[in-house]
Design a protein around this motif. Structure first.
Motif, PDB file in Angstrom:
ATOM      1  N   ARG A 177      33.260  44.847  48.166  1.00  0.00           N
ATOM      2  CA  ARG A 177      32.438  44.892  46.963  1.00  0.00           C
ATOM      3  C   ARG A 177      33.011  43.981  45.874  1.00  0.00           C
ATOM      4  O   ARG A 177      32.273  43.307  45.165  1.00  0.00           O
ATOM      5  N   ALA A 178      34.319  43.987  45.730  1.00  0.00           N
ATOM      6  CA  ALA A 178      34.966  43.254  44.631  1.00  0.00           C
ATOM      7  C   ALA A 178      34.772  41.744  44.754  1.00  0.00           C
ATOM      8  O   ALA A 178      34.385  41.080  43.779  1.00  0.00           O
ATOM      9  N   LEU A 179      35.019  41.202  45.934  1.00  0.00           N
ATOM     10  CA  LEU A 179      34.939  39.751  46.083  1.00  0.00           C
ATOM     11  C   LEU A 179      33.517  39.229  45.879  1.00  0.00           C
ATOM     12  O   LEU A 179      33.325  38.250  45.139  1.00  0.00           O
ATOM     13  N   PRO A 180      32.484  39.844  46.491  1.00  0.00           N
ATOM     14  CA  PRO A 180      31.121  39.374  46.212  1.00  0.00           C
ATOM     15  C   PRO A 180      30.755  39.482  44.733  1.00  0.00           C
ATOM     16  O   PRO A 180      30.053  38.611  44.207  1.00  0.00           O
ATOM     17  N   LEU A 181      31.222  40.534  44.070  1.00  0.00           N
ATOM     18  CA  LEU A 181      30.932  40.684  42.648  1.00  0.00           C
ATOM     19  C   LEU A 181      31.562  39.557  41.842  1.00  0.00           C
ATOM     20  O   LEU A 181      30.905  38.936  40.989  1.00  0.00           O
ATOM     21  N   VAL A 182      32.826  39.288  42.109  1.00  0.00           N
ATOM     22  CA  VAL A 182      33.529  38.220  41.384  1.00  0.00           C
ATOM     23  C   VAL A 182      32.863  36.873  41.646  1.00  0.00           C
ATOM     24  O   VAL A 182      32.629  36.082  40.719  1.00  0.00           O
ATOM     25  N   SER A 223      41.131  37.785  39.250  1.00  0.00           N
ATOM     26  CA  SER A 223      40.099  36.839  39.682  1.00  0.00           C
ATOM     27  C   SER A 223      38.839  36.968  38.833  1.00  0.00           C
ATOM     28  O   SER A 223      38.157  35.968  38.577  1.00  0.00           O
ATOM     29  N   LEU A 224      38.531  38.186  38.368  1.00  0.00           N
ATOM     30  CA  LEU A 224      37.373  38.361  37.498  1.00  0.00           C
ATOM     31  C   LEU A 224      37.589  37.655  36.159  1.00  0.00           C
ATOM     32  O   LEU A 224      36.672  37.010  35.627  1.00  0.00           O
ATOM     33  N   PHE A 225      38.800  37.765  35.619  1.00  0.00           N
ATOM     34  CA  PHE A 225      39.077  37.062  34.368  1.00  0.00           C
ATOM     35  C   PHE A 225      39.007  35.545  34.571  1.00  0.00           C
ATOM     36  O   PHE A 225      38.583  34.822  33.664  1.00  0.00           O
ATOM     37  N   LEU A 226      39.399  35.066  35.733  1.00  0.00           N
ATOM     38  CA  LEU A 226      39.258  33.635  36.004  1.00  0.00           C
ATOM     39  C   LEU A 226      37.783  33.264  36.116  1.00  0.00           C
ATOM     40  O   LEU A 226      37.356  32.214  35.624  1.00  0.00           O
ATOM     41  N   ALA A 227      37.009  34.133  36.727  1.00  0.00           N
ATOM     42  CA  ALA A 227      35.574  33.878  36.897  1.00  0.00           C
ATOM     43  C   ALA A 227      34.857  33.769  35.564  1.00  0.00           C
ATOM     44  O   ALA A 227      33.925  32.972  35.408  1.00  0.00           O
ATOM     45  N   VAL A 228      35.268  34.582  34.573  1.00  0.00           N
ATOM     46  CA  VAL A 228      34.569  34.604  33.280  1.00  0.00           C
ATOM     47  C   VAL A 228      35.306  33.798  32.211  1.00  0.00           C
ATOM     48  O   VAL A 228      34.930  33.829  31.043  1.00  0.00           O
ATOM     49  N   SER A 229      36.351  33.071  32.605  1.00  0.00           N
ATOM     50  CA  SER A 229      37.122  32.281  31.644  1.00  0.00           C
ATOM     51  C   SER A 229      36.424  30.947  31.407  1.00  0.00           C
ATOM     52  O   SER A 229      36.283  30.131  32.319  1.00  0.00           O
TER      53      SER A 229
END
Length: 765
Positions: free
Chosen positions: A10-15, A130-136
């Motif tokens: 779930r986490a990786l597809p979301l990110v 990785s989420l913070f990198l995605a939204v950075s």
């Protein structure tokens, strides 16, 4: 329920989904973002048309042509071409394949980052980092659609290297010493990076320091079994450097290669010589940095056998680290030349290479930047391990680069995302034992909301990021391409040179970097004779040049041969009212103009009321100079009623070539294109040469055939000059390229006596 969110399925597809959405938003635009991507795409299109990755590109650096090998390695251009070849079976055009290539590698970077941290740490830490990198936005702005940049590849390959290192750690029990084969991954990843970006060197710094700091952790925490990992990682960077050196001979060397002025300068300062290794950084890395790093590792290993007290070990690390740094800097005093790379654009008005301001950091990371200190909570818990020390090799140089140049917030974004993601989970796990279960759930929700807030800021930045190119520029430059000769040279402000290369397929005098002489020409310090000596056939001036007038002046001052003493003053004012009177204002400037048989114009300049000496008004294809009711200053005013703006100037600015060409061009200039106030193209009338191809022949046609000599130089595609000769052409209106001329690329110069009046360059095919 929330804990299930952290499961990889779930986490990786979301990110990845979040990363894709934010990075694909610019696809809504027709145009690319910025300037450089247009150069890259133009070369790719021409290379694919030619069926080869040729080196000598004639539609750049007029009138000399541009050698691609002096810029980025070929991988920068080859990669989008292969993305296109893969996707064209689905109907994707080259233009769209080029636009989405940054997204592909940016999202892959995030995926590999997640994968590596999942092995290094756990599901929660991998998810949040990785989420913070995605939204950075610090990472988004150079990995989003329509903005193609080379540093995207460097971070991608570094995360690939991280995955290899993570597996070397993760499989220790299952594979034993066989796991050490995974250290081939950072060797290959660092080496391959050299194909894609001319400034790829930070990946070697990151990996080398990863290995050094891993050994520091091994020493402090007494984890002797991992000392081999540290040594192998450092050695892998040396193998990577050899690979990079080998690939450089095939794809082109980086900016510190032996064939680059900066590479030779640094090698000379360091006292090293090119031989097998033909890049000054790679040479220094292999022969000096790697041995010093391995010596530190060995020393830590030996000391660990005798010193058991942790505090003493920490003190020793400090002493040894400081000593090693002093030794390297003293032994190799020229090493600061490497740091001088960051000063190469000091004082040059380029937005990306100015020192990073707080506004840049806020725009890149918003609130997440202030969460960085949370990472160091790990160093005060029992969970501290060698991997935390390992990542200091990314954090320290990453944050350093982030603060040096505004463009490097992208490279630093990986370090910021790592620290914030790990730090948030550390803070959560520190707080949870001290609160109730219900409160812990609330804290977890807040934890998840923090990247959402950061993402909201990033979304706002993405939505407000717009192309600089527009329909007016496209129309003007396509007109230029259709109404000029393939060998014509164009003079324009350097920012727009790449657009000229792409849309007009003509060679601009300036692009990709500031050009002091073009700025001097705009200011009137260099005249049309200088322009003719470069073969300039057309001059482009625009409304946007007025907006950048301060940069024009600053760039002109880069040429120290000219002592610019004038105090130029120019400000562009938008129209704010047209009811009864015309009102233009911005900041402390306000202009009120009342039309009539005589115009009544009042200017408020920072509280001082003046009336101008002269006024020019452009409307519906005509420029008039109305009489004024009064005048008490040396100010001049240009009003454009087509696009509703005014330009207020002092006398020094008014008398510049830029202003003259825009408002009242005179001989030898002829206005040949105007959209009424945004972009104007002028033809510089001079003894011009037109190149025509007919039945396999190349013919020079002479317009205003007053020349007496034609110089012809032939070059191989690699830039080697193989022919040079002057031919008498007095009285001739055309001249066929002689069969004796060798070379794939032809440069020519048309002269009247000893005075050059035209130049150009073209490919013979």
């Amino acid at each position: 329920m929330l804990n299930s969110l952290f499961k990889p399925k779930r986490a990786l597809p979301l990110v990845i989904g979040v990363a894709l959405i934010l990075r694909l938003i610019p696809l809504r635009f027709k145009y690319l973002l910025g300037y450089d991507p247009y150069f890259h795409l133009a070369y790719i299109e021409e290379a694919l048309k030619a069926g080869e990755w040729f080196n000598f590109f004639p539609f750049a650096n007029g009138p000399w042509g541009f050698q691609i090998k002096t810029f980025h390695p070929l991988g920068l251009w080859i990669t989008p071409a292969y993305v296109y070849k893969i996707l064209k079976i689905f109907g994707v055009s080259l233009y769209n394949a080029f636009r989405i290539t940054p997204v592909i590698f940016g999202v892959l970077t995030i995926a590999f980052f997640y994968w590596a941290l999942l092995k290094f740490y756990d599901e929660k830490r991998a998810f949040f980092a990785s989420l913070f990198l995605a939204v950075s936005y610090g990472h988004i702005f150079r990995s989003m659609a329509n903005y193609y940049r080379g540093d995207n590849y460097m971070l991608f390959w570094y995360t690939v290297a991280l995955v290899g290192i993570a597996y070397a750690f993760h499989t220790s029990e299952r594979l034993g010493n066989k796991r050490l084969a995974f250290y081939l991954v950072p060797a290959l990843a660092s080496g391959f990076t050299a194909i894609f970006w001319q400034a790829y060197y930070p990946i070697f710094v990151f990996l080398l320091l990863n290995g050094v700091f891993l050994s520091v952790g091994v020493f402090i925490l007494d984890k002797k079994q991992e000392i081999l990992d540290s040594a192998l990682l450092i050695i892998s960077t040396a193998f990577g450097a050899f690979i990079a050196n080998f690939l450089g001979s095939k794809f082109g060397y980086g900016m510190l290669g032996y064939d680059k002025p900066l590479g030779n300068s640094i090698a000379e300062r360091l006292g090293v010589e090119f031989g097998l290794i033909k890049d000054s950084y790679l040479l220094f890395h292999i022969y000096y940095l790697t041995p010093v790093a391995l010596a530190l590792v060995l020393l830590f290993f030996l000391l660990s056998r005798f010193i058991k007290d942790r505090r003493m070990r920490i003190a020793i690390v400090g002493v040894l680290g400081f000593s090693a740094m002093v030794f390297v800097l003293v032994k190799f005093s020229g090493l600061r030349e490497f740091f001088g790379v960051f000063e190469m654009f000091e004082g040059v008005p380029i937005m990306e290479t100015r020192p990073t301001a707080f506004s840049d950091i806020w725009r890149a990371f918003s609130i997440s930047f202030f969460l960085i200190p949370l990472f160091f909570l790990r160093f005060f818990t029992q969970k501290l391990n060698t991997k935390d020390f390992f990542f200091l090799g990314l954090i320290i140089p990453g944050l350093y680069l982030l603060l040096i140049w505004a463009r490097f917030v992208f490279i630093g974004s990986l370090a910021v995302a790592f620290m914030v993601g790990i730090g948030l989970v550390e803070a959560y796990e520190f707080i949870v034992p001290k609160i109730t279960t219900k409160t812990a759930g609330i804290v977890l929700i807040i934890l998840i909301l923090l990247p959402a807030v950061s993402g909201a800021f990033a979304l706002d930045n993405v939505l407000n990021t717009k192309p600089l190119m527009n329909e007016q520029w496209e129309k003007a430059l396509r007109w230029l391409g259709e109404n000029s000769n393939e060998n014509d040279v164009i003079l324009a402000w350097w920012d727009y040179g790449t657009w000229i290369t792409y849309y007009a397929r003509r060679s601009p005098v300036a692009e990709l970097a500031p050009h002091a002489d073009v700025a001097l020409y705009y200011l009137g310090k260099l005249d049309e004779n200088w322009a003719m000596s470069l073969g300039v056939d057309y001059v482009v001036v625009s409304y946007y040049d007025f907006l950048k007038f301060g940069a024009v002046v600053d760039t002109a001052k880069m040429n120290t041969n000219y002592n610019i003493r004038e105090t130029y003053g120019l400000v562009v004012l938008p129209m704010t009212s047209s009811i009864g009177t015309l009102v233009f204002e911005r900041g402390g400037y306000r202009v009120i103009a009342k039309p009539g048989e005589e115009w009544n114009v009042l200017i408020n300049a920072d509280g001082r009321a003046i009336t101008p000496r002269g006024i020019y008004v452009e409307y519906k294809g005509e420029i008039i100079r109305p009489n004024l009711t009064s005048s008490n200053s040396n100010a001049y005013l240009y009003i454009n009623l087509n696009y509703k703006y005014a330009v207020l100037m002092n006398e020094e600015a008014f008398n510049t070539t830029l202003v003259k060409l825009f408002i009242w061009p005179e001989e030898p200039y002829e206005l040949v294109y105007s959209d009424g106030g945004v972009i104007k193209i002028l033809k510089l009338k001079h003894p011009n040469v037109e190149v025509e191809r007919a039945n396999g022949r190349v013919i020079f046609h002479f317009e205003n055939a007053t020349g007496t000599g034609l110089g012809i130089w032939g070059f191989l595609d690699n830039g080697t000059k193989v022919f040079e000769k002057w031919y008498p052409v007095k009285g001739l209106e055309e001249f066929e390229l002689p069969s004796e001329v060798n070379g794939t690329v032809i440069r020519y110069a048309y002269a009247v006596g000893k005075k050059i009046v035209d130049r150009g360059v073209f490919r013979r095919e």
